[in-house]
Design a protein around this motif. Structure first.
Motif, short mmCIF file in Angstrom:
data_model
loop_
_atom_site.label_atom_id
_atom_site.label_comp_id
_atom_site.label_asym_id
_atom_site.label_seq_id
_atom_site.Cartn_x
_atom_site.Cartn_y
_atom_site.Cartn_z
N UNK A 98 0.73 -1.82 -0.17
CA UNK A 98 -0.08 -0.41 -0.19
C UNK A 98 1.15 0.77 -0.28
N UNK A 99 1.20 1.41 0.83
CA UNK A 99 2.74 2.66 1.20
C UNK A 99 3.39 2.73 -0.53
N UNK A 100 3.92 1.19 -0.80
CA UNK A 100 4.89 1.23 -2.34
C UNK A 100 3.75 1.82 -3.38
N UNK A 101 2.47 1.70 -3.11
CA UNK A 101 1.59 1.84 -4.61
C UNK A 101 1.00 4.30 -4.17
N UNK A 102 1.35 4.68 -2.72
CA UNK A 102 1.30 6.04 -2.88
C UNK A 102 2.22 6.55 -3.02
N UNK A 103 3.59 6.19 -3.17
CA UNK A 103 4.44 7.03 -3.11
C UNK A 103 5.13 7.79 -4.53
N UNK A 104 4.75 6.40 -5.50
CA UNK A 104 5.16 7.03 -6.87
C UNK A 104 5.02 8.03 -7.77
N UNK A 105 4.26 8.92 -7.43
CA UNK A 105 4.59 10.30 -7.69
C UNK A 105 5.05 11.75 -6.97
N UNK A 106 6.20 10.91 -6.01
CA UNK A 106 6.74 11.11 -5.29
C UNK A 106 7.83 10.86 -5.58
N UNK A 107 8.26 10.13 -6.70
CA UNK A 107 9.36 10.14 -7.33
C UNK A 107 9.74 8.39 -6.63
N UNK A 108 8.91 7.90 -5.70
CA UNK A 108 10.02 6.44 -5.36
C UNK A 108 9.17 4.84 -5.82
N UNK A 109 9.92 4.24 -6.07
CA UNK A 109 9.32 2.53 -6.63
C UNK A 109 9.79 1.95 -5.30
N UNK A 110 9.37 1.04 -5.72
CA UNK A 110 10.00 -0.32 -4.51
C UNK A 110 11.27 -1.08 -5.43
N UNK A 111 12.20 -1.65 -4.55
CA UNK A 111 13.37 -2.13 -5.14
C UNK A 111 13.79 -3.22 -4.10
N UNK A 112 14.93 -3.86 -3.74
CA UNK A 112 15.35 -4.48 -2.74
C UNK A 112 16.43 -4.06 -1.90
N UNK A 113 16.95 -4.65 -0.68
CA UNK A 113 17.77 -4.09 -0.54
C UNK A 113 18.56 -5.00 0.76
N UNK A 114 19.75 -5.30 0.22
CA UNK A 114 19.96 -6.70 0.91
C UNK A 114 18.88 -7.68 1.01
N UNK A 115 18.52 -7.72 0.11
CA UNK A 115 17.60 -9.01 -0.36
C UNK A 115 16.25 -9.07 0.25
N UNK A 116 16.02 -8.08 1.13
CA UNK A 116 14.39 -7.44 1.32
C UNK A 116 13.83 -6.54 0.83
N UNK A 117 12.12 -6.59 0.66
CA UNK A 117 11.95 -5.26 0.14
C UNK A 117 12.20 -4.18 0.58
N UNK A 118 12.26 -3.02 -0.60
CA UNK A 118 12.63 -2.21 -0.58
C UNK A 118 11.94 -1.01 -0.86
N UNK A 119 11.87 0.72 -0.45
CA UNK A 119 11.80 1.50 -1.59
C UNK A 119 13.36 2.59 -1.74
N UNK A 120 12.94 2.34 -2.74
CA UNK A 120 13.87 4.12 -2.90
C UNK A 120 13.31 5.02 -4.35
N UNK A 121 14.33 6.00 -4.34
CA UNK A 121 14.13 7.39 -5.04
C UNK A 121 15.77 7.84 -5.32
N UNK A 122 15.58 7.81 -6.25
CA UNK A 122 17.23 8.21 -7.40
C UNK A 122 18.15 7.56 -6.88
N UNK A 123 17.43 6.47 -6.52
CA UNK A 123 19.09 5.29 -6.74
C UNK A 123 19.41 4.91 -5.11
N UNK A 124 18.68 5.22 -4.61
CA UNK A 124 18.84 5.36 -2.72
C UNK A 124 17.80 4.87 -1.88
N UNK A 125 17.80 3.88 -1.23
CA UNK A 125 17.26 3.15 -0.40
C UNK A 125 16.47 4.42 1.03
N UNK A 126 14.92 4.55 0.98
CA UNK A 126 14.77 4.52 2.23
C UNK A 126 13.99 4.40 3.35
N UNK A 127 13.61 2.58 2.68
CA UNK A 127 12.98 2.50 3.62
C UNK A 127 13.27 0.59 3.02
#
Length: 104
Positions: free
Chosen positions: A9-38
């Motif tokens: 749900x959070x990942x679906x709400x954030x793309x207008x702000x420039x965020x995308x779902x991705x991975x960090x340390x093999x875990x699900x993550x949220x990223x923007x500008x190539x950097x993880x923030x969650x």
């Protein structure tokens, strides 16, 4: 709602702000500008809030919240706070704060 469902749900709400779902340390993550923030690890969602910021202090003061130690080797990331699912109602606001901290 499970941690994964809330993450979705959070990942679906954030793309207008420039965020995308991705991975960090093999875990699900949220990223923007190539950097993880969650990062989702088990039933905790960790947020990069910036050590010394008021939001970091508020998140760390939540019961069972702690500095994020993704490897479990007692070397936590000082800028990150891992917040348990018990405080899931706070996750969307913390995700947005982490994104804003990343881009400021």
């Amino acid at each position: 709602m499970t941690p994964d469902e809330l993450f979705d749900d959070i990942a679906a709400d954030l793309p207008p702000l420039g965020a995308v779902a991705g991975a960090m340390f093999g875990k699900r993550a949220l990223k923007a500008h190539g950097k993880a923030f969650a990062c989702l690890k088990g039933d905790h969602l960790a947020f990069k809030l910036g050590d010394g910021t008021p939001t970091h202090a508020e998140a760390l003061a939540l019961p069972q919240a702690e500095l994020f130690d993704p490897s479990g080797s007692h070397r936590p990331f000082k800028d990150w706070v891992s917040v348990p699912h018990a405080h899931a109602a706070r996750w969307p606001d913390l995700a947005e704060a982490a994104l804003n901290n990343l881009t400021s």
